[in-house]
Design an enzyme around this catalytic site. Structure first.
Site, short mmCIF file in Angstrom:
data_model
loop_
_atom_site.label_atom_id
_atom_site.label_comp_id
_atom_site.label_asym_id
_atom_site.label_seq_id
_atom_site.Cartn_x
_atom_site.Cartn_y
_atom_site.Cartn_z
N GLU A 159 0.89 -1.12 -0.10
CA GLU A 159 0.03 -0.11 0.00
C GLU A 159 0.95 1.19 -0.12
O GLU A 159 2.05 1.32 0.78
CB GLU A 159 -0.87 -0.04 1.28
CG GLU A 159 -1.80 1.48 1.28
CD GLU A 159 -2.59 1.20 2.68
OE1 GLU A 159 -3.20 0.22 3.02
OE2 GLU A 159 -3.03 2.16 2.96
N GLU A 164 -2.40 11.10 3.11
CA GLU A 164 -3.39 11.05 4.21
C GLU A 164 -3.38 12.41 5.10
O GLU A 164 -2.40 13.05 5.31
CB GLU A 164 -3.16 9.96 5.11
CG GLU A 164 -3.41 8.58 4.31
CD GLU A 164 -3.14 7.46 5.11
OE1 GLU A 164 -4.11 6.82 5.73
OE2 GLU A 164 -2.13 7.05 5.35
#
Lengths: 283, 495
Positions: A159, A164
Site C-alpha cells: 500500500e 493522508e
C-alpha cells in the site's frame, strides 16, 4: 483494507529516521522533484455530473460485505455512489461526507478506485486536492497493489498512501508505505507540515514518483520523503520485503472517524467535501 | 452608511481629479497615507514600546486589585524575565480581581500584517484567565478582541488570540488585556471563597501564523431579530463574536468588537448602519434587513427592521409642576416608586421592570434631544405602579385629578375594558382601601391621531374609600382584553 498506526508515536520516530535517510541517500541538492513527464492517464473531471465509470469504480457500504466492517479501522461512514456523496461539478470531483442515518451508519461518504480499469507499475502519480477540516475527517489519495494470486492479501500486496490527512491537524499531511512486517502501526511514514498555511483553504498537489527501488513523496514542489528497499530493511531489521515492483491502482476517499482520527466532535461541520481538480499519471 | 461611503468616494474622486489636473505633476510623497510602526513584540524580557506605566489597571473602584502586577527575573519561558501576576483571593480587601491593559507608548501600531496575538503562560495552579485579549486602550479604541476563560496549566503553554480582521488594525494602541480572579480551589463555582494564585506571562507578541481559518462569525448572538422601530431611534449591534479553527484543530471563539464587522442595510432609506454597528432609523416607512460580514464571511444573525414612522410622543403634559405629584413622566420630578411592575403572582404582564423612570421599555428622544421614556406593558392582565414598602406612600390629598396617557397598541374590541384602581395604606400596617375607575371600549377609543388617550380622572370619581394621603398602588387591569399598551405621564394634579 488499511490498518492504521499510532500516529503520535510512530510518526515522530519515523520522521527522525526519514530525515537521516535523506542525508545518507544519494539525494543531492540538484535532485528534481519530478522527472517523469510523459502523461499516460488523467482525469481532469471536466464532464459535469457523475463520475466517469470508464476510469473509476466504487467501493460501497461499510466494509461488512468485504469482510472488513469499518473498513478495517472502525471507520464510521457508509460509502455510496449517490450524487449526494460523489459528483463532478465545475471541473472538480467532489467527495462529500455527510452526517445522516443511512443503512445503519451515522455518516455517508464515497470511495473511488481505478481497480481493474487502470493499474500500473511505476510512474508518477499525482492529484491536485483540497481537503475539509475538523476532528474526524480522514481523506486520502492512495494506492493498493494488485495481487499476484487470489490468495495474496494485504499487506503483502503493498500500500502506498500518497496523501493522508486528519481534519484536526489542518496544516499536516503524511505519506506512508505498508508491506509485510511494516503495516498498520509499523508502517513507514513521514509527515509534511505546510508552514504558515493549511491544506483546507486551497488546492495542493500531492504526488509520488515511483521507480524500481525508490518512491519519492512530494507536496507541491517539495520532495519530503524518499523511500527505498534499504529503508524497509532498516525499519524492519531486515524482515520487511519491498513489495512495490508490481502494478498498483489508485483510490480516493473521505473516511469519517475510525482508529486514527477518532470520531467527529461537536465542532465538526457536516457536510464537507474533498475537492479533486485532477488525477494524472506519468511515466 | 452606504450613502456616507458613496459621498466620500465621490469627494475623493473629485479631489483626485482636481489635484491631477491642476498640478501637472505626480502626487507628492506627502500624500502618502500615514502609517504606523508594525512592531510585533509587546513583552519579551522587557515591555516593548509600551507606556511608562506599563500596566494600566482596571478601575480599583470597580474591585480591581492593583498590587499584584510585576515582573519576575527568576522565571521565564524564554530569556531572563517574565511578567508575574499575583491574583488576589476573592475576599481580598484591596480588590477581588486583577486586570488591566498594556498600551502602545506612541500613536499606535499597524498590525495589519499579523493574524494573532500570541503569548506563553503558566500558572502556580490550573487557574483561569477570565479574559485575555487586545484592542482595549481605555481611550477610544474601536477594536477590542478577547478570549474568555482560558484555563492555564502549571507548565508553559502557548496561547493564541486570532485577530478577527487585521485589516482594521491600522493604528492600534491596545496591545494587551488580561483579567483574572481567584482560584476556585473547592471547585464549587464562583461564590466568594476563591483563593489567591499566581501566573506568569512571557513572549507576548503579534504574529502571522497563516493557520487561522475563520469558520463562523456572529452578530446578535446569531439571532435573526424582527423589530418595529421609529424614525431617529438607534440600536447598537451587539452579541458579536468570531470563531477560528487553528492549526492544532481547535476552534477558538473570540469576543469580537462590533467595529470589526462590515455592515449593510438592504434599504438605507429606511435605516442606516455605521461602521461601529450603530443602526439609525431614517425613513418613515418601509423595511430593511441589516446584515454583517467579517472578512467577507456572512455573519449569523440579522435585524429585519420596519419603520413605523415618526415616533408618536404623548402630548406634553399641561399641568403646572407646582401642582403635580408625578409617578412617571419626563416632564416632572417623579416620586420614588417601588416598582413599575410588581410581577405579582398570577400577573402575566411584562414590561415596566425596575423602579427607574429613565430606564424603562422605550426611550425615544424628543425633537429637542431630551429623552421620552415610555412604559410598554405587554401580555397585560393586571399590573401596578407601587409606592409602598421600600418607598414612602404618596400623599396626593392636595390634588384633584389623576392624569394618565395611554396608547393602546392594538385594535379595541367592543368588549374590551380597562380598570384604573388606586390603593391606599399598602404595607402600612394601617387600613388598606381601594377604589376603581372603569374605562369601557368607547372611552378607550377616545384617542388623538397618534393613538394617545389622555385621561384626566377626578379623584372623586374613584369608587370606594381611598385615603388620598397614603397611596400605595395604582393598578392597570384589563383581564387580558387589552394586552399591549404604552403608558406615559402618570401624575396627580390640582386644577
Amino acid at each position: 483494507m488499511k490498518i492504521r498506526f499510532n500516529k503520535s508515536k510512530s510518526l515522530s520516530i519515523l520522521a527522525l529516521a526519514s530525515l537521516t535517510i535523506l542525508f545518507t541517500c544519494d539525494l543531492d541538492e540538484t535532485q528534481e522533484v519530478v522527472t517523469l513527464n510523459n502523461l499516460i492517464w488523467e482525469d481532469n473531471f471536466d464532464t459535469e455530473g457523475s463520475v466517469d465509470r470508464s476510469r473509476w469504480t466504487f467501493d460501497l457500504g461499510d466494509g461488512s460485505a468485504q469482510g472488513l466492517p469499518g473498513w478495517g479501522n472502525n471507520e464510521l461512514q457508509y460509502y455510496t455512489d449517490r450524487p449526494e456523496n460523489v459528483r463532478v461539478e465545475n471541473g472538480v470531483l467532489i467527495i462529500t461526507a455527510r452526517e445522516e442515518s443511512f443503512e445503519g451508519s451515522d455518516y455517508t461518504s464515497a470511495r473511488l478506485k481505478t481497480e481493474g480499469l487502470f493499474e500500473q507499475q511505476y510512474g508518477r502519480f499525482e492529484a491536485r486536492i483540497r481537503v475539509p477540516y475538523g476532528q474526524g475527517y480522514w481523506p486520502a489519495f492512495w494506492m493498493l497493489g494488485v495481487p499476484d494470486s487470489p490468495s495474496e492479501v494485504w499487506p503483502f500486496i503493498g500500500e502506498i498512501d500518497i496523501m493522508e490527512y486528519l481534519g484536526d491537524s489542518p496544516s499536516e499531511i503524511f505519506g506512508t508505505i505498508h508491506g509485510p512486517e511494516y503495516s498498520g502501526g509499523e508502517s513507514i511514514s513521514k509527515e509534511y507540515v505546510l508552514e504558515g498555511n493549511r491544506f483546507d483553504t486551497d488546492f495542493h498537489i500531492f504526488g509520488i514518483e515511483w521507480g524500481p527501488g525508490r518512491i519519492n513523496f512530494y507536496v507541491d514542489d517539495v520532495l519530503y520523503q524518499s523511500l527505498t528497499p534499504e529503508d524497509v530493511a532498516d525499519e524492519t531489521n531486515g524482515l520487511g520485503e519491498w513489495v512495490f515492483d508490481r502494478p498498483f491502482y489508485m483510490l480516493l476517499n473521505v473516511a469519517v472517524g475510525g482508529n486514527l482520527p477518532g470520531p467527529p466532535n461537536a465542532d465538526t461541520i457536516f457536510p464537507q467535501s474533498m475537492f479533486v481538480d485532477y488525477v494524472r499519471v506519468y511515466n | 452608511m452606504k450613502t456616507k461611503n458613496l459621498n466620500y468616494t465621490i469627494l475623493s474622486a473629485i479631489a483626485l481629479i482636481f489635484t491631477v489636473v491642476s498640478c501637472d505633476r505626480d502626487i507628492s510623497d506627502d500624500a502618502v497615507l500615514a502609517t504606523f510602526p508594525n512592531t510585533a513584540e509587546v513583552y519579551t524580557d522587557n515591555p516593548v514600546g509600551l507606556t511608562d506605566e506599563f500596566f494600566i489597571s482596571f478601575d480599583p473602584a470597580g474591585g480591581a486589585n492593583t498590587e499584584g502586577f510585576g515582573t519576575d527575573d527568576n522565571v521565564a519561558f524564554e530569556g531572563t524575565s517574565s511578567i508575574r501576576i499575583d491574583v488576589p483571593a476573592s475576599n481580598d480587601p484591596n480588590g477581588s480581581f486583577i486586570g488591566g491593559i498594556f498600551r502602545d507608548r506612541g500613536n499606535g501600531r499597524n498590525l495589519t500584517e499579523y493574524d494573532a496575538l500570541t503569548f506563553y503562560a503558566r500558572g502556580s495552579v490550573s487557574g483561569t484567565l477570565g479574559e485575555v485579549g487586545f484592542g482595549t486602550d481605555f481611550l477610544d479604541g474601536q477594536f477590542p478582541a478577547s478570549r474568555s476563560n482560558i484555563q492555564l496549566t502549571t507548565t508553559w503553554q502557548k496561547y493564541i488570540i486570532p485577530i478577527p480582521d487585521a485589516s482594521k488594525l491600522v493604528q492600534e494602541k491596545g496591545m494587551f488585556l488580561f483579567a483574572a480572579g481567584g482560584f476556585d480551589i473547592l471547585g464549587d463555582g464562583p461564590n466568594g471563597n476563591e483563593v489567591g494564585w499566581t501566573f506568569w506571562l512571557d513572549e507576548i507578541r503579534f504574529e502571522t501564523l497563516g493557520t487561522n481559518l475563520l469558520v463562523e462569525a456572529e452578530i446578535l448572538n446569531g439571532q435573526d431579530q424582527v423589530i418595529q422601530s421609529f424614525v431617529d431611534t438607534t440600536r447598537q449591534i451587539d452579541g458579536t463574536s468570531s470563531t477560528f479553527n487553528t492549526s492544532d484543530g481547535q476552534n477558538i471563539t473570540v469576543n469580537t468588537s462590533p467595529s470589526y464587522f462590515d455592515y449593510e442595510s438592504s434599504n438605507s432609506s429606511v435605516a442606516t448602519v455605521d461602521e461601529t454597528g450603530l443602526v439609525t432609523v431614517v425613513g418613515s416607512s418601509g423595511t430593511t434587513t441589516i446584515n454583517a460580514t467579517l472578512q467577507s464571511v456572512q455573519a449569523n444573525g440579522s435585524i429585519e427592521l420596519t419603520s413605523n414612522g415618526v415616533f408618536p410622543h404623548a402630548p406634553i403634559p399641561p399641568a403646572n409642576a407646582q401642582n403635580v405629584v408625578s409617578l412617571f413622566s419626563d416632564a416632572y420630578t417623579n416620586e420614588p416608586v417601588r416598582h413599575y411592575n410588581g410581577f405579582f403572582l398570577f400577573a402575566t404582564t411584562q414590561g415596566g421592570a425596575g423602579n427607574d423612570p429613565n430606564n424603562v421599555d422605550i426611550s425615544v428622544d424628543f425633537p429637542d434631544g431630551s429623552p421620552d421614556n415610555i412604559i410598554n406593558y405587554t401580555q397585560l392582565n393586571f399590573v401596578s405602579i407601587g409606592t409602598y414598602e421600600t418607598v414612602p406612600l404618596v400623599d396626593v390629598s392636595a390634588t384633584t385629578h389623576l392624569h394618565i396617557d395611554i396608547n393602546i397598541r392594538e385594535n379595541v374590541d367592543a368588549s374590551d375594558f380597562m380598570r384604573i384602581s388606586l390603593e391606599s395604606g399598602t404595607f402600612s400596617g394601617g387600613p388598606v382601601a381601594g377604589g376603581d375607575f372603569i374605562l369601557n371600549s368607547t372611552a378607550l377609543s377616545n384617542t388623538n391621531s397618534d393613538g394617545w388617550l389622555s385621561l384626566d380622572i377626578p379623584l372623586s370619581s374613584f369608587s370606594g374609600a381611598v385615603d388620598f394621603s397614603s397611596i400605595g398602588q395604582l393598578f392597570f387591569v384589563s383581564d387580558g382584553t387589552i394586552s399591549d399598551i404604552w403608558v406615559d405621564n402618570v401624575y396627580f394634579y390640582s386644577m
